[in-house]
Design an enzyme around this catalytic site. Structure first.
Site, mmCIF file in Angstrom:
data_model
loop_
_atom_site.group_PDB
_atom_site.id
_atom_site.type_symbol
_atom_site.label_atom_id
_atom_site.label_comp_id
_atom_site.label_asym_id
_atom_site.label_seq_id
_atom_site.Cartn_x
_atom_site.Cartn_y
_atom_site.Cartn_z
ATOM 1 N N VAL A 2 0.825 -1.205 0.000
ATOM 2 C CA VAL A 2 0.000 0.000 0.000
ATOM 3 C C VAL A 2 0.862 1.258 0.000
ATOM 4 C CG1 VAL A 2 -1.911 -1.131 1.171
ATOM 5 C CG2 VAL A 2 -0.195 0.060 2.521
ATOM 6 N N GLU A 3 0.250 2.369 -0.373
ATOM 7 C CA GLU A 3 0.911 3.679 -0.461
ATOM 8 C C GLU A 3 2.126 3.617 -1.388
ATOM 9 O OE1 GLU A 3 -0.774 5.897 0.638
ATOM 10 O OE2 GLU A 3 -1.411 5.735 2.712
ATOM 11 N N GLY A 4 2.042 2.795 -2.437
ATOM 12 C CA GLY A 4 3.160 2.633 -3.357
ATOM 13 C C GLY A 4 3.915 1.362 -3.051
#
Length: 832
Positions: free
Chosen positions: A501-503
């Protein structure tokens, strides 16, 4: 002999000038003075003086007379630079400009101002935050049965949902004037960390509305009308938010987003309304299945010029807010991620909303990507490091306790060197994670450090992965049998969530840390790029000339400093402290200077192709990351007074960081795409080879000994456990373990004497009860001592047990009959 002495003196003089980084004017003036002095004392004759004067005068005039320099040199270089500089799209430009640079810039620029780090004030919990952590957060953790959440309900129980809503857990970042808690980033981090030590599902559920979501976007960018409309509901828990960003074809590359919003007019309730027709197909949206409102990212188009600019059709990525019950919005069925938090797809076809649904109003049309990149710092810099730190500190205590309780071959498994190899890494990483989390969250309280949060997200979650793997290895079969007793499996299963998540971590390391960091942290590069893109050629040339020659001087200085510090063992660098950490400050300055030069040479030789050489940029990013993380440990060491525990853990951490820095430099040089440049890079970065080998066995053993004997009532123990939830009672998975560990510490001396007597035949009997009876009868133990050991042995055995289930329960864990047979509560609204 005189000539040799003069040569050595001149070499020393010029090396010192370059090392100190004097200006071009000072360098030139001193050179003139040297030539005159050599002539005056007769070392150089008239002919030699004339030759030297001519040789020096020509470059001195060219480089110091600015109009001449521009005409002869800079104009040509400026033209070439403008041609080879790749075009920067609006999305890429916004990503580069988003957020702030902070301490990482000092580490990148080769001459860190340590005073800035040492004077920086770490955020401390307010009385209100501490109370919330000790009371509401503790109560929430006590309510959760993570086995029930993950296996039985695949969701949080209703009373847990109600408690989260009604007690402000979704409103930590919302200001008090809108009904929120108004917590600091650090306060929010501590709350998320504590919840994560109980349930990763609950932690993710709490962290998402407080990170990249409508709440944060509204606070930073929303109009007053939007804030008044939505924030009170978010603060009270009446509104449950989600943010729809990623899609089937869109993960990290937002430029490929197919979701659109077209500006149009519709008749609503008999009135013509200017609005947006939204069409979108999103997935991986956390809280989507239960959300009442959503933030939405899409590409905005205005084909009819209804926003007032007939020349602009494509505005780019924009963010809007809408209720999930808006006609046309379809919330799909649930995804089932590793942790069972609510997650799912959302689709919409021709969903019409008023134009003021754009976050910040119509004037913020097309500015959504910058909003998102800046707000990602909450997820990357607060929530994910909190999850990672919670895992590190949780496994620090749990795995150490288990390593003392579990015995094999007549001794605690924590005494085996093989176990200590992994246990020491858990201890070292946990210490690093706590320091990095504290420094980074405090940084987010002061600014929006986008580069720092990207590097911390990557390294923190990778450390989390390693910690869990070592813990599973040490627990062995005890860690893989699922059930209420298992305190490892849920975290192990959910680990990929934090990694992706978040990249995704691959992208974060390969593209973001150095790609964004090199441009934003460098004192000249971004300004040079702006000068090159200046449509006014003369103005751009003037600025480019100033920046370019300052840049050249900067790069030469960093090369000389890096080489000098390397061959002198960094002894010439000034440490800001005089304690056990001073040598680490010196070596970090050496590596900082090497990074600055290597980055410059990489950008100079590879140009725009550098961003395609992902492994090359990733390794430079690793150097920057470990310099930053090492800084966090140095800061913590000074703040906490350099206790014995800190000295042992900090030494392990810094030896690890410096080893990783040299490893990254070594791989960077060995694989640099331009082979001819490799010798220069090696001479500057590693002229004497690699000198750091990582933590030694003795260092690892020292950390392990502290872990195995740690008490929570010491200053260090309190710091490593203040935001950790430890369950209570014999029926709680962590409570059972830590209760036995506490009991072992209480009777440790008696237990050691008892085991010694059994081993040497002084105590007889096959069973523990027979052995205790023998020990009392022979006056080796008193009755009270024997009872203490008896109580501990019962607790020890209980810790080692694993769960087993009936076929009926595994097939249908919600069946009342099966649950009653297993001793599980039948009221599924509440956690057990």
């Amino acid at each position: 002999m005189t000539g040799l002495i003069v040569a050595l003196v001149l070499i020393g003089l010029y090396w010192t000038l370059l090392y100190r980084g004097v200006s071009l004017a000072v360098f030139t003036g001193l050179t003139v003075a040297v030539i005159v002095a050599l002539w005056a004392v007769g070392i150089v004759g008239s002919i030699g003086f004339t030759i030297l004067a001519v040789l020096v005068a020509i470059p001195a005039l060219v480089f110091n007379v600015v109009p001449l320099r521009r005409a002869l040199l800079t104009t040509r270089l400026y033209g070439v630079f403008r041609k080879i500089l790749p075009e920067m799209g609006a999305t890429e430009k916004e990503a580069l400009e988003a957020g702030d640079v902070w301490w990482e810039a000092e580490m990148f620029r080769g001459r860190p101002d340590w005073k800035q780090l040492l004077d920086f004030k770490l955020t401390e919990l307010t009385a209100e935050e501490q109370s919330f952590l000790d009371n509401e957060t503790d109560q929430l953790c006590a309510m959760i049965d993570d086995w029930q959440v993950n296996f039985e309900l695949k969701d949080l129980p209703e009373d847990v949902w109600d408690y989260i809503r009604n007690n402000g857990f979704f409103a930590m970042l919302i200001p008090k004037e809108h009904g929120g808690l108004g917590f600091s980033a650090y306060g929010q981090s501590c709350v998320v960390a504590k919840i994560a030590t109980r349930s990763l599902t609950a932690a993710v559920t709490v962290m998402v509305p407080n990170s990249l979501g409508p709440g944060e976007l509204l606070v930073h960018y929303g109009t007053k009308e939007q804030q008044d409309k939505w924030l009170p509901g978010l603060a009270s828990g009446k509104e449950l938010p989600c943010f729809a960003l990623t899609g089937v074809e869109v993960g990290s590359d937002a430029t490929k987003m197919p979701d659109t919003g077209v500006v149009c007019k519709r008749t609503v309730d008999g009135e013509e309304v200017l609005g947006l027709s939204l069409s979108f197909n999103k997935r991986y949206i956390t809280l989507a299945p239960v959300a009442t409102m959503m933030g939405l990212a899409f590409k905005l188009k205005d084909p009819d010029g209804l926003l007032g600019d007939p020349d602009t059709v494509d505005y780019g990525i924009t963010c809007a807010l809408l209720a999930t019950d808006t006609p046309g919005v379809n919330i799909g069925r649930r995804h089932f991620p590793g942790a069972t938090f609510q997650n799912g797809p959302i689709q919409g076809d021709d969903v019409f909303v008023p134009i003021d649904s754009i976050i910040g109003g119509p004037e913020q049309a097309g500015k959504g990507w910058r909003m998102l990149v800046e707000c990602l710092s909450a997820g990357r810099g607060i929530s994910l490091p909190a999850l990672s730190t919670a895992t590190g500190k949780g496994m620090y205590g749990i795995t150490a306790a288990y390593s003392r309780i579990r015995r094999q071959f007549g001794t605690e498994i924590g005494n085996f060197e093989g176990v200590q190899e992994g246990l020491g890494v858990i201890g070292g990483y946990a210490y690093i994670l706590e320091n990095v989390r504290n420094l980074t969250a405090s940084g987010v309280d002061h600014c929006t450090p986008s580069v720092v949060t990207a590097m911390v997200k990557y390294h923190a979650t990778e450390m989390m992965r390693t910690v869990i793997n070592h813990s599973m290895d040490i627990h062995s079969g005890r860690g893989i049998i699922m059930g209420p007793r298992n305190y490892l499996a849920a975290a192990y299963q959910a680990l990929p969530v934090a990694i992706t998540v978040e990249g995704a971590n691959i992208m974060t390391r390969s593209l973001m840390v150095f790609g964004q960091g090199a441009i934003r942290c460098h004192p000249y590069v971004y300004s040079e790029m702006e000068a090159a893109h200046n449509p006014d050629f003369k103005a751009g040339l003037k600025e480019f000339d100033r920046l370019l020659f300052s840049h050249i001087g900067f790069s030469v200085n960093r090369a000389v400093r890096a080489f000098t510090l390397a061959i002198t063992g960094a002894r010439l660098a000034k440490a800001p402290v005089d304690n056990a950490m001073s040598g680490y400050y010196q070596n970090m300055e050496r590596f900082s200077a090497a990074l600055a030069f290597c980055a410059d040479l990489s950008m100079g030789t590879l140009g725009g192709a550098l961003k395609l050489k992902e492994s090359t940029s990733a390794r430079l990013g690793d150097v920057l990351s470990h310099l930053y993380m090492a800084s966090a440990t140095l800061k913590a060491y000074e703040v906490h007074g350099g206790t014995d525990e800190d000295t042992v853990h900090a030494t392990w951490a810094l030896e690890y960081h410096l080893f990783e820095i040299e490893k990254a430099f070594f791989e960077f040089v060995r694989n640099f795409p331009v082979k001819a440049v490799r010798p220069v890079l090696k001479m500057i970065a590693l002229p004497t080879g690699r000198r750091f080998d990582g933590p030694t066995d003795d260092m690892n053993t020292a950390v392990c000994e502290m872990m195995l004997g740690m008490k929570l009532d010491t200053p260090f123990g309190k710091r490593m456990s203040y935001d950790i939830y430890i369950g209570r009672g014999k029926d709680d998975p962590t409570g059972r373990l830590m209760g036995a560990f506490d009991k072992l510490q209480e009777i440790d001396g008696d237990y050691s004497e008892f085991l010694r007597g059994v081993k040497h035949g002084e105590i007889e009997g096959e069973t523990v009860e027979e052995q205790l009876t023998s020990a009392v009868s022979k006056h080796i133990l008193t009755a009270a001592q024997a009872q203490g050991i008896r109580d501990y042995d019962t607790m020890r055995y209980d810790v080692l047990l694993t769960d087993d289930f009936s076929k009926e329960y595994l097939l249908n864990p919600l069946s009342d009959a099966a649950r009653e047979a297993e001793g599980r509560p039948t009221d599924l609204r509440k956690a057990s």
